[in-house]
Motif scaffolding. Sequence first.
Motif, PDB file in Angstrom:
ATOM      1  N   MET A 164       0.820  -1.208   0.000  1.00  0.00           N
ATOM      2  CA  MET A 164       0.000   0.000   0.000  1.00  0.00           C
ATOM      3  C   MET A 164       0.861   1.268   0.000  1.00  0.00           C
ATOM      4  O   MET A 164       2.003   1.263   0.462  1.00  0.00           O
ATOM      5  N   PRO A 165       0.332   2.373  -0.517  1.00  0.00           N
ATOM      6  CA  PRO A 165       1.012   3.660  -0.353  1.00  0.00           C
ATOM      7  C   PRO A 165       1.116   3.992   1.135  1.00  0.00           C
ATOM      8  O   PRO A 165       0.192   3.738   1.908  1.00  0.00           O
ATOM      9  N   ARG A 166       2.251   4.545   1.537  1.00  0.00           N
ATOM     10  CA  ARG A 166       2.496   4.791   2.958  1.00  0.00           C
ATOM     11  C   ARG A 166       1.933   6.140   3.380  1.00  0.00           C
ATOM     12  O   ARG A 166       2.639   7.141   3.390  1.00  0.00           O
ATOM     13  N   SER A 167       0.672   6.139   3.715  1.00  0.00           N
ATOM     14  CA  SER A 167       0.041   7.355   4.217  1.00  0.00           C
ATOM     15  C   SER A 167      -1.085   6.970   5.164  1.00  0.00           C
ATOM     16  O   SER A 167      -1.686   5.895   5.043  1.00  0.00           O
ATOM     17  N   PHE A 168      -1.363   7.863   6.104  1.00  0.00           N
ATOM     18  CA  PHE A 168      -2.450   7.624   7.042  1.00  0.00           C
ATOM     19  C   PHE A 168      -3.798   7.658   6.322  1.00  0.00           C
ATOM     20  O   PHE A 168      -4.715   6.912   6.669  1.00  0.00           O
ATOM     21  N   ALA A 169      -3.904   8.521   5.317  1.00  0.00           N
ATOM     22  CA  ALA A 169      -5.162   8.623   4.587  1.00  0.00           C
ATOM     23  C   ALA A 169      -5.477   7.302   3.872  1.00  0.00           C
ATOM     24  O   ALA A 169      -6.628   6.850   3.863  1.00  0.00           O
ATOM     25  N   MET A 170      -4.455   6.677   3.273  1.00  0.00           N
ATOM     26  CA  MET A 170      -4.689   5.400   2.604  1.00  0.00           C
ATOM     27  C   MET A 170      -5.037   4.314   3.610  1.00  0.00           C
ATOM     28  O   MET A 170      -5.884   3.454   3.340  1.00  0.00           O
ATOM     29  N   ALA A 177      -7.916  -7.619  -3.337  1.00  0.00           N
ATOM     30  CA  ALA A 177      -8.966  -7.084  -4.213  1.00  0.00           C
ATOM     31  C   ALA A 177      -9.292  -5.633  -3.861  1.00  0.00           C
ATOM     32  O   ALA A 177      -9.445  -4.787  -4.744  1.00  0.00           O
ATOM     33  N   VAL A 178      -9.385  -5.360  -2.573  1.00  0.00           N
ATOM     34  CA  VAL A 178      -9.709  -3.997  -2.132  1.00  0.00           C
ATOM     35  C   VAL A 178      -8.579  -3.037  -2.479  1.00  0.00           C
ATOM     36  O   VAL A 178      -8.801  -1.935  -2.986  1.00  0.00           O
ATOM     37  N   LEU A 179      -7.330  -3.466  -2.222  1.00  0.00           N
ATOM     38  CA  LEU A 179      -6.190  -2.607  -2.516  1.00  0.00           C
ATOM     39  C   LEU A 179      -6.072  -2.349  -4.018  1.00  0.00           C
ATOM     40  O   LEU A 179      -5.785  -1.225  -4.451  1.00  0.00           O
ATOM     41  N   THR A 180      -6.302  -3.376  -4.816  1.00  0.00           N
ATOM     42  CA  THR A 180      -6.268  -3.226  -6.264  1.00  0.00           C
ATOM     43  C   THR A 180      -7.300  -2.201  -6.717  1.00  0.00           C
ATOM     44  O   THR A 180      -7.028  -1.336  -7.549  1.00  0.00           O
TER      45      THR A 180
END
Length: 233
Positions: free
Chosen positions: A187-193, A219-222
Motif C-alpha cells: 500500500m502507499p504509505r500514508s495515514f489517509a490510505m 482485491a480492495v487494494l487493487t
Amino acid sequence: MTGPEQLRLPLPVRTALGREDYFVGGSNALAVALMDNWRDWPSGKLVLVGPGGAGKTHLAHVWAAETGAAIIGAADLPGADIPALATAPVCVEDADRSAGDRAAEEALFHLHNLALAQRQPLMVTASAPPALWPLTLPDLKSRMEGTQTATLPDPDDTLLAAVLVKQLADRQCIPAPDVIPYLVRHMPRSFAMAQALVEALDASAMGRPKGITRALARAVLTRLVTPPGELSE
C-alpha cells in the motif's frame, strides 16, 4: 434459509483514545516526546501538525487526560466562553480551519493571549504548519508562526502496521494473520490510505463468512490504488 450475509450486522466504530492505544514508533517518537514535555513548551504552547489519520485527535485526548485540558474545535470557538476556557489547559483542534473566518480567528487570538497570560498550556492541532495557514489577522499569524511545532510525518512500516491493526480493532474486525504484512508491503504509505483501506475492508467483509482474508485485501487494494491485474502477490 437465512444466509451469512443476513446474520452479520454493521457494528459501531468505537475509537480507542487512551495512551495505551497509541503506538509510538520511530517516525512519530519526536512529536510524542515534545507533547509529553508540555511543562517546558516555549511560552507554554505547541502546534501539533500532521495529515488526516495521523493521530492528532488521539494525542489531543491523551494530553487532555494527563493535563485536564478541555478540547474544542476551531469552528466552535466563536460561540465558546473564551475566558473560561483560558483558566485551564486547552487544546484547539483543526486550528488551521479558523483561517478566513474572522470570528474564529479573533476567538483563537483571544484564547491564545488569555491562556498565556494565565500561564495555562495551549495545544493546537492542524494539518499544515502555521506559516501555510491563510490567516487574515496579522497578530494571530505572528503568534502562531512563533509557536513551537511538533510534526507527525507519514508512517514507517511499523507504525503503518500498528495503525491498520488499531483502526480495524476500532471497527471490531479481526483480519487473517497474513493481511497486515501484505498490505504494508504493497500500500502507499500514508495515514489517509490506511483509513480508506480499513473502511473499504470493513464494508467489503460484510456478509463474508471468512471475514478479511488476504484475497479480499488484495482485491480492495487493487480497486483503490492500481489498475486491475497490476498488484503482485
